[in-house]
Enzyme design. Sequence first.
Site, PDB file in Angstrom:
ATOM      1  N   GLU A  56       0.862  -1.183   0.000  1.00 23.15           N
ATOM      2  CA  GLU A  56       0.000   0.000   0.000  1.00 23.15           C
ATOM      3  C   GLU A  56       0.896   1.229   0.000  1.00 23.15           C
ATOM      4  O   GLU A  56       1.606   1.485   0.969  1.00 23.15           O
ATOM      5  CB  GLU A  56      -0.915   0.016   1.224  1.00 23.15           C
ATOM      6  N   ARG A  60       0.508  10.334   0.925  1.00 27.01           N
ATOM      7  CA  ARG A  60       0.865  11.359   1.908  1.00 27.01           C
ATOM      8  C   ARG A  60       2.080  12.175   1.475  1.00 27.01           C
ATOM      9  O   ARG A  60       2.386  13.185   2.095  1.00 27.01           O
ATOM     10  CB  ARG A  60       1.177  10.710   3.262  1.00 27.01           C
ATOM     11  N   LYS A 144     -11.088  -1.267   6.162  1.00 28.71           N
ATOM     12  CA  LYS A 144      -9.859  -1.058   6.921  1.00 28.71           C
ATOM     13  C   LYS A 144     -10.256  -0.464   8.267  1.00 28.71           C
ATOM     14  O   LYS A 144     -10.941   0.566   8.312  1.00 28.71           O
ATOM     15  CB  LYS A 144      -8.947  -0.090   6.169  1.00 28.71           C
TER      16      LYS A 144
END
Length: 223
Positions: A56, A60, A144
């Site tokens: 993943e 960011r 998640k």
Amino acid sequence: MKTNDTQLHSRMAVKIAEIDSICARARIMPVITIAREEDILPLADALAEGGLTVLEITLRSPHGLTAIRRLRAERPGLCVGAGTVLDRQMLAAAEEAGAQFIVTPGSTAELLQAGLESAVPMLPGTSSASDIMLGYGLGYRRFKLFPAEVCGGTAALKALGGPFGGVRFCPTGGVNPENLQRYMALPNVMCVGGTWMFDSQWVKNGDWGRIRQASAEALQLLD
């Protein structure tokens, strides 16, 4: 059931199966924020050599989309998703970069709807029963849990398993070698996300061997 509803149900069933396949392959999913472009390939290689081949890549940092593009082009054997997707625009950018799955830290009506319309399977973030119900009403059954330890950890997952018997989770946030086995022992946990196997200082120093070893040791905890 209306035709459109039938088509939606069919598409969601396919996406759920895709998420299940990705998580079964991953077991432990590294959640990676790329600080330097030169780290992209050696970090991915070290993780993969240790057995972690589902990555993943968070959005960011300004290198997130670049990392996804490069890994899809230069490491086609990996399964590469985009994390920290916050809105429809970021989802579209991740799709364009070649992300094979989408992970969000939380859920909004707009983002959940965009996930329905996307061809890429999405794992929406949740931290509460209300979030789950928002996604559940649209057909989502895989989420998640974030931040997992702050949200109650394994105790929360056990409690959520009552009202949401058909829902499964990828807990992320506070998962580490000390609690990994407790999470993975739960029937509603598909895989976990984490960062402990690639300490930021190891990446900064280019200590790829240590990352490879830590990745292999993480998987050995599940054998």
